[in-house]
Design a protein around this motif. Sequence first.
Motif, PDB file in Angstrom:
ATOM      1  N   LYS A  96       0.831  -1.208   0.000  1.00 48.93           N
ATOM      2  CA  LYS A  96       0.000   0.000   0.000  1.00 48.93           C
ATOM      3  C   LYS A  96       0.865   1.258   0.000  1.00 48.93           C
ATOM      4  CE  LYS A  96      -4.201  -1.768   2.213  1.00 48.93           C
ATOM      5  NZ  LYS A  96      -5.106  -1.629   3.361  1.00 48.93           N
ATOM      6  N   ALA A  97       1.938   1.229   0.812  1.00 48.34           N
ATOM      7  CA  ALA A  97       2.831   2.391   0.866  1.00 48.34           C
ATOM      8  C   ALA A  97       3.490   2.616  -0.498  1.00 48.34           C
ATOM      9  CB  ALA A  97       3.895   2.183   1.949  1.00 48.34           C
ATOM     10  N   GLU A  98       3.951   1.529  -1.121  1.00 45.83           N
ATOM     11  CA  GLU A  98       4.587   1.644  -2.439  1.00 45.83           C
ATOM     12  C   GLU A  98       3.595   2.148  -3.483  1.00 45.83           C
ATOM     13  OE1 GLU A  98       7.235  -1.085  -5.538  1.00 45.83           O
ATOM     14  OE2 GLU A  98       6.142  -2.017  -3.883  1.00 45.83           O
ATOM     15  N   SER A 151       0.922   3.999  -2.950  1.00 42.02           N
ATOM     16  CA  SER A 151       0.622   5.412  -2.678  1.00 42.02           C
ATOM     17  C   SER A 151       1.755   6.311  -3.149  1.00 42.02           C
ATOM     18  CB  SER A 151       0.378   5.612  -1.178  1.00 42.02           C
ATOM     19  OG  SER A 151      -0.777   4.919  -0.761  1.00 42.02           O
ATOM     20  N   LEU A 152       3.003   5.881  -2.903  1.00 44.96           N
ATOM     21  CA  LEU A 152       4.151   6.675  -3.352  1.00 44.96           C
ATOM     22  C   LEU A 152       4.213   6.754  -4.871  1.00 44.96           C
ATOM     23  CD1 LEU A 152       6.880   5.470  -0.824  1.00 44.96           C
ATOM     24  CD2 LEU A 152       5.927   7.774  -0.983  1.00 44.96           C
ATOM     25  N   ASP A 153       3.928   5.632  -5.539  1.00 42.26           N
ATOM     26  CA  ASP A 153       3.911   5.623  -7.007  1.00 42.26           C
ATOM     27  C   ASP A 153       2.881   6.606  -7.545  1.00 42.26           C
ATOM     28  OD1 ASP A 153       5.929   3.788  -7.234  1.00 42.26           O
ATOM     29  OD2 ASP A 153       4.602   2.050  -7.429  1.00 42.26           O
ATOM     30  N   ARG A 154       1.703   6.644  -6.915  1.00 47.20           N
ATOM     31  CA  ARG A 154       0.653   7.561  -7.360  1.00 47.20           C
ATOM     32  C   ARG A 154       1.055   9.017  -7.095  1.00 47.20           C
ATOM     33  NH1 ARG A 154      -3.949   4.914  -8.767  1.00 47.20           N
ATOM     34  NH2 ARG A 154      -5.199   6.815  -8.675  1.00 47.20           N
ATOM     35  N   LEU A 155       1.723   9.246  -5.963  1.00 44.93           N
ATOM     36  CA  LEU A 155       2.203  10.598  -5.670  1.00 44.93           C
ATOM     37  C   LEU A 155       3.215  11.058  -6.714  1.00 44.93           C
ATOM     38  CD1 LEU A 155       2.723  10.744  -1.789  1.00 44.93           C
ATOM     39  CD2 LEU A 155       1.277  12.244  -3.156  1.00 44.93           C
ATOM     40  N   ILE A 156       4.148  10.161  -7.056  1.00 47.32           N
ATOM     41  CA  ILE A 156       5.200  10.493  -8.018  1.00 47.32           C
ATOM     42  C   ILE A 156       4.613  10.778  -9.396  1.00 47.32           C
ATOM     43  CG2 ILE A 156       7.208   9.551  -9.254  1.00 47.32           C
ATOM     44  CD1 ILE A 156       7.856   8.013  -6.618  1.00 47.32           C
ATOM     45  N   SER A 157       3.605   9.990  -9.789  1.00 49.37           N
ATOM     46  CA  SER A 157       3.000  10.149 -11.112  1.00 49.37           C
ATOM     47  C   SER A 157       1.967  11.265 -11.159  1.00 49.37           C
ATOM     48  CB  SER A 157       2.356   8.831 -11.558  1.00 49.37           C
ATOM     49  OG  SER A 157       1.319   8.453 -10.669  1.00 49.37           O
ATOM     50  N   GLY A 158       1.681  11.879 -10.004  1.00 49.24           N
ATOM     51  CA  GLY A 158       0.734  12.999  -9.975  1.00 49.24           C
ATOM     52  C   GLY A 158      -0.718  12.590  -9.880  1.00 49.24           C
ATOM     53  N   ILE A 183      -4.299   9.763  -4.496  1.00 48.77           N
ATOM     54  CA  ILE A 183      -4.082   8.525  -3.749  1.00 48.77           C
ATOM     55  C   ILE A 183      -5.380   7.743  -3.583  1.00 48.77           C
ATOM     56  CG2 ILE A 183      -3.369   7.581  -1.514  1.00 48.77           C
ATOM     57  CD1 ILE A 183      -1.443   9.890  -1.263  1.00 48.77           C
ATOM     58  N   GLY A 184      -6.472   8.463  -3.308  1.00 49.19           N
ATOM     59  CA  GLY A 184      -7.759   7.783  -3.093  1.00 49.19           C
ATOM     60  C   GLY A 184      -7.866   7.250  -1.673  1.00 49.19           C
ATOM     61  N   THR A 185      -9.080   6.953  -1.254  1.00 47.57           N
ATOM     62  CA  THR A 185      -9.313   6.439   0.104  1.00 47.57           C
ATOM     63  C   THR A 185     -10.325   5.301   0.055  1.00 47.57           C
ATOM     64  OG1 THR A 185     -11.056   8.079   0.460  1.00 47.57           O
ATOM     65  CG2 THR A 185      -8.850   8.650   1.222  1.00 47.57           C
ATOM     66  N   TRP A 222      -1.845   1.972   9.289  1.00 46.04           N
ATOM     67  CA  TRP A 222      -1.950   2.377   7.886  1.00 46.04           C
ATOM     68  C   TRP A 222      -2.840   3.605   7.733  1.00 46.04           C
ATOM     69  CZ3 TRP A 222       0.101   3.037   3.611  1.00 46.04           C
ATOM     70  CH2 TRP A 222      -0.652   3.362   2.475  1.00 46.04           C
ATOM     71  N   GLY A 223      -3.914   3.675   8.501  1.00 44.85           N
ATOM     72  CA  GLY A 223      -4.796   4.838   8.437  1.00 44.85           C
ATOM     73  C   GLY A 223      -4.044   6.116   8.782  1.00 44.85           C
TER      74      GLY A 223
END
Length: 325
Positions: free
Chosen positions: A32-34, A36-43, A46-48, A58-59
């Motif tokens: 999940k962390a990876e 989320s980081l991938d989505r942050l990097i790609s712009g 993240i979603g919930t 995790w929350g």
Amino acid sequence: MSIIIILALGITAFSLWKMHRLKQEVWRFAEKAESSLDRLISGKEIGTDEEDIQDTLWGKCKEKFSQAERIWKRKDEASLAEKKQMKELISDISHQTRTPIANMKLYLEFLQEETLSENGTGFLKNLERQADKLDFLLQSMVKMSRLETGIIRIKTEPGNLYDTLTRSVTEIVPKAAKKQIQLSVDCPEDFPLRYDQKWTEEAIFNVLDNAVKYIIPADSCLSHRNVEPGISLEPVGSNGKIHIKVIRQEIFTKIGISDTGKGIAPERQAEIFTRFYREPEVHEQSGVGIGLYLTRKILELQGGYIEVKSETGKGSEFCLYLPND
């Protein structure tokens, strides 16, 4: 005794099950962390989901990721607004200064046709040099600002490095001729490479211009001729030499530009690629200390780099590297 053994086996099995569960949770957390980081990097957002808002490790981490996402978005928006403002400012400066400088040069041409005293002629030549210097400074500042703010985009496309090198060398010939500097080039006539032809030409010219400036002129003169790669200009009483050699290496193509100039002290070699840096011994030479900085930026934007090898009094070699792919 059998009860103790059964109990021990039960405890062991329970411990193994707990460890397996913990390992699975760690893997899920890492995934999940990876993600989320991938989505942050790609712009991407993240979603919930329901698990993200629960009071769990995790929350809590997800909330921090969301905060980082909001901060980065604000910074991106501020950066875009800043670039837009800078673009408008650069365009305005370029537009506002072009006409006055053109007028100054026009009036100077008119004055050349007038009969002036010896002092007046000297003052006129000084004014012409200062007008040219001002024009060069403003053009360099505009180029530098556009590169730094991303207004100018480097466009890599297939080209022949030989042709780019020829244009750069031909442009520097008049200056080299005045100082009786021998120019020689070692490059195959067919040298395909993927690169930005316009800006790479400027990068090479900047290094050549720098080399010509720091070679002391001789007394005799050299007739102006165009130079082609593979041909050496050897004036009588040549004061210095500039040699260009192109080599295709495993990962990069190296453009080596060596000269017989004054050389650069080791402690100054890192500074020469910074903005507005000029060697203290050559302040009487024309220039504003932007050329090598622009060359470094142009190469870096193409995935390349520049380095210098030099000793005081023994000349310098500037090595420009462009990626082969």
